[in-house]
Write a protein that holds these residues in place. Structure first.
Motif, mmCIF file in Angstrom:
data_model
loop_
_atom_site.group_PDB
_atom_site.id
_atom_site.type_symbol
_atom_site.label_atom_id
_atom_site.label_comp_id
_atom_site.label_asym_id
_atom_site.label_seq_id
_atom_site.Cartn_x
_atom_site.Cartn_y
_atom_site.Cartn_z
ATOM 1 N N GLN A 70 23.024 -48.124 -0.717
ATOM 2 C CA GLN A 70 24.362 -48.233 -1.324
ATOM 3 C C GLN A 70 25.443 -48.160 -0.273
ATOM 4 O OE1 GLN A 70 26.678 -45.381 -1.571
ATOM 5 N NE2 GLN A 70 28.211 -46.918 -2.228
ATOM 6 N N PHE A 71 25.303 -47.253 0.653
ATOM 7 C CA PHE A 71 26.324 -47.059 1.672
ATOM 8 C C PHE A 71 26.481 -48.299 2.547
ATOM 9 C CE2 PHE A 71 27.592 -45.722 5.945
ATOM 10 C CZ PHE A 71 28.789 -45.082 5.654
ATOM 11 N N SER A 72 25.371 -48.964 2.821
ATOM 12 C CA SER A 72 25.411 -50.092 3.752
ATOM 13 C C SER A 72 25.738 -51.417 3.086
ATOM 14 C CB SER A 72 24.073 -50.212 4.486
ATOM 15 O OG SER A 72 23.039 -50.487 3.547
ATOM 16 N N ALA A 73 25.425 -51.575 1.780
ATOM 17 C CA ALA A 73 25.537 -52.916 1.211
ATOM 18 C C ALA A 73 26.147 -53.002 -0.177
ATOM 19 C CB ALA A 73 24.152 -53.568 1.166
ATOM 20 N N PHE A 74 26.232 -51.909 -0.938
ATOM 21 C CA PHE A 74 26.659 -51.996 -2.329
ATOM 22 C C PHE A 74 27.791 -51.023 -2.631
ATOM 23 C CE2 PHE A 74 22.209 -53.350 -2.238
ATOM 24 C CZ PHE A 74 22.296 -54.580 -2.876
ATOM 25 N N ARG A 75 28.528 -51.353 -3.662
ATOM 26 C CA ARG A 75 29.598 -50.445 -4.108
ATOM 27 C C ARG A 75 28.995 -49.219 -4.767
ATOM 28 N NH1 ARG A 75 33.207 -50.066 -8.836
ATOM 29 N NH2 ARG A 75 35.243 -49.309 -8.118
ATOM 30 N N HIS A 76 28.033 -49.420 -5.665
ATOM 31 C CA HIS A 76 27.246 -48.317 -6.203
ATOM 32 C C HIS A 76 25.923 -48.855 -6.714
ATOM 33 C CE1 HIS A 76 29.536 -49.572 -9.875
ATOM 34 N NE2 HIS A 76 28.345 -49.406 -10.444
ATOM 35 N N VAL A 77 24.934 -47.913 -6.807
ATOM 36 C CA VAL A 77 23.594 -48.229 -7.284
ATOM 37 C C VAL A 77 23.260 -47.274 -8.422
ATOM 38 C CG1 VAL A 77 21.148 -48.411 -6.702
ATOM 39 C CG2 VAL A 77 22.882 -49.032 -5.010
ATOM 40 N N SER A 78 22.812 -47.849 -9.544
ATOM 41 C CA SER A 78 22.459 -47.025 -10.709
ATOM 42 C C SER A 78 20.983 -47.204 -11.026
ATOM 43 C CB SER A 78 23.296 -47.426 -11.929
ATOM 44 O OG SER A 78 24.660 -47.172 -11.685
ATOM 45 N N LEU A 79 20.329 -46.078 -11.370
ATOM 46 C CA LEU A 79 18.924 -46.089 -11.773
ATOM 47 C C LEU A 79 18.857 -45.696 -13.242
ATOM 48 C CD1 LEU A 79 16.235 -46.693 -10.358
ATOM 49 C CD2 LEU A 79 15.923 -44.226 -10.055
ATOM 50 N N MET A 80 18.209 -46.540 -14.072
ATOM 51 C CA MET A 80 18.135 -46.323 -15.511
ATOM 52 C C MET A 80 16.660 -46.225 -15.917
ATOM 53 S SD MET A 80 21.421 -46.615 -16.065
ATOM 54 C CE MET A 80 21.599 -46.793 -17.845
ATOM 55 N N SER A 81 16.441 -45.513 -17.023
ATOM 56 C CA SER A 81 15.089 -45.417 -17.585
ATOM 57 C C SER A 81 14.759 -46.708 -18.313
ATOM 58 C CB SER A 81 15.005 -44.226 -18.550
ATOM 59 O OG SER A 81 15.764 -44.502 -19.721
#
Length: 525
Positions: A70-81
């Protein structure tokens, strides 16, 4: 020519700006597509690592890895069930999922969702990873590339503009040289006949004083018109310094008067050729007018008659016929010269084509055809080789103005009042009246102010008054405007005959208008 250069530069500038904008849009679109492909690849790689971490239950390593991605390439990363229950969002400072739902965020940001399976064969869904990134994060790099390309294009544009200006300057020089040569040929062509007339008048001295005066005025007028044609002109083909350029109306010109003048001139220089002029329906007042100016009409007639004169070697005739109806008029010039061969007859109107002339320029009939057709007319030529040639043209006829005059009935006048600041013009009128069997009583004045002191409204007088009587003095039109009751007995005699505003003023004041060089052509009875 200058306008054309400006238009070419504007077109080139427009093309440059349009090309630059297209390149900018293309660079932005390409950066967005390229960015998407990079993020897709990164998301797939990250999801593969997450699957391995979930299968080995190393969740701490998964979180650390996702945080780094996330820090290097994305604004945010979400993990969902698998049931879309929120597990974690990185960075964990606050949940950005809700802020990604507004319209601006949807425009600026995009998401990649990757399903994570524990077993690729059984397709057992363990979680879903959503990677949100900025669509336009590569745009600054694309803009830098575009700026470099635009600078290269600007350099090419500058070189192209410079080349256009150089080519234009060359074209202008060539056109100016061609125009100068053409004007010189035209002037040489048009001035021959007036100079020949001057020679006949002043060197051979074979005419009466009345004829010398009459033809001398006509020749001088022709020379003045040739000089007038050399003045700079605006796009409307009107002399820049001319009062006519300020008028919306067009001047009209007396066809019969011009034809008589040019025939009289040619008779001076044609010793062995008989020139006859016939005006059909001549029992009525002519009043045949055209919108073609004297400066163009006379040279055309002069050239046509000169062609006939040169075609006659020893003795012969030239018959000129003017016919007219309510809508149009036609002039036919028929000679008994050597004629024109069939193979040359179709070329006589071509520019620079000349045949049978030692010093011919090939411009006369070319300009004649151009002039006639540009005024909605038609010109034709027929020839019987060895017997003669006939050239005729037809043109629309302008409406006969109320100020037209070609004859004066002196019986109803007790006195003739002349007013002109030039004694030669007063002398010309006196010569004209002395030719009558019964010469009328004449009084003359040099200004309207002096004439006004002796005005007698009750007396039956004919007023022959010049327009311009000197700077600061009352004009002939001013005098008539002060005494409108004289309009029926008033003739404005002026060298400014062809000025449209003077013609309009005579129409408005209901008086007659006569050109100074038509004095001896005016019929008296």
């Amino acid at each position: 020519m200058i306008n054309r250069l400006e238009q070419e530069i504007k077109k080139t500038t427009f093309r440059f700006v349009l090309t630059s904008l297209i390149l900018l849009l293309a660079a932005v679109a390409l950066s967005v597509v390229w960015n998407r492909s990079i993020k897709d690849e990164l998301a797939i790689q990250a999801s593969s690592f997450v699957r391995k971490g979930i299968s080995t239950k190393e969740m701490r390593g998964v979180v650390e890895y996702l945080n780094g991605v996330q820090f290097s390439a994305f604004r945010h990363v979400s993990l969902m069930s698998p049931n879309d229950e929120h597990i974690i969002t990185l960075p964990p400072v606050f949940d950005r999922r809700t802020s990604s739902q507004d319209l601006m965020s949807q425009i600026l940001y995009s998401s990649v969702t990757i399903p994570i399976f524990l077993d690729t064969e059984s397709k057992s869904l363990a979680a879903k990873a959503t990677y949100t990134y900025s669509r336009f994060e590569l745009v600054p790099y694309a803009v830098l590339i575009w700026l470099f390309s635009a600078m290269m294009l600007a350099l090419v544009f500058h070189q192209a503009k410079k080349k256009v200006e150089i080519e234009f300057e060359k074209e202008v020089r060539v056109k100016n040289a061609e125009l100068t040569e053409e004007i010189a040929k035209k002037v040489r062509h048009n001035i021959r006949s007036p100079l020949a007339s001057l020679r006949a008048i002043f060197i051979e001295k074979m005419f009466s004083p009345e004829m010398i005066f009459d033809q001398g005025i006509g020749v001088i007028k022709r020379l003045e018109e040739i000089i007038e044609e050399l003045k700079p002109r605006n796009p409307d083909n009107t002399s820049i310094n001319s009062d006519a350029s300020k008028q919306n109306t067009k001047a009209i010109f007396d066809v019969a008067q011009m034809l008589k003048a040019i025939v009289a001139e040619k008779k001076l220089i044609s010793k062995n050729v008989e020139i006859d002029l016939t005006i059909l329906n001549s029992e009525s007042s002519y009043g045949i007018y055209t919108f073609i100016s004297t400066a163009h009409f006379l040279p055309m007639l002069s050239n046509i008659i000169d062609n006939s004169l040169q075609a006659i070697k020893i003795g012969g005739e030239i018959n000129i016929t003017l016919s007219y109806d309510e809508e149009s008029f036609s002039i036919e010039v028929k000679d008994t010269g050597h004629g024109i061969e069939k193979e040359h007859l179709t070329k006589v109107f071509d520019k620079h084509f000349t045949h049978g002339k030692i010093d011919g320029s090939g411009l006369g009939l070319f300009y004649a055809k151009k002039l006639v057709e540009s005024n909605l007319g038609n010109i034709e030529i027929t020839s019987d080789y060895g017997k003669g040639t006939s050239l005729s043209f037809i043109l629309p006829r302008a409406k006969t103005p109320s100020w037209h005059i070609d004859r004066i009935s002196l019986g109803k006048y007790q006195l003739i009042t002349l007013c002109d600041d030039q004694q030669t013009m007063i002398d010309a009128w006196e010569v004209k009246f002395r030719g009558l069997s019964k010469s009328p009583e004449i009084e003359s004045f040099r200004s309207c102010e002096s004439m006004e002191k002796y005005i007698d409204l009750a007396n039956s007088r004919l007023y022959l008054v010049d327009f311009d009587l000197g700077e600061g003095k009352m004009t002939g039109l001013d005098f008539l405007a002060r005494h409108p009751s004289l309009s029926k007995n008033f003739v404005l005699v002026t060298g400014h005959y062809d000025e449209p505003w003077i013609q309009d003023a005579c129409q408005r004041l209901d008086c007659k208008l006569l050109s100074k060089d038509s004095i001896f052509q005016l019929e008296l009875n």
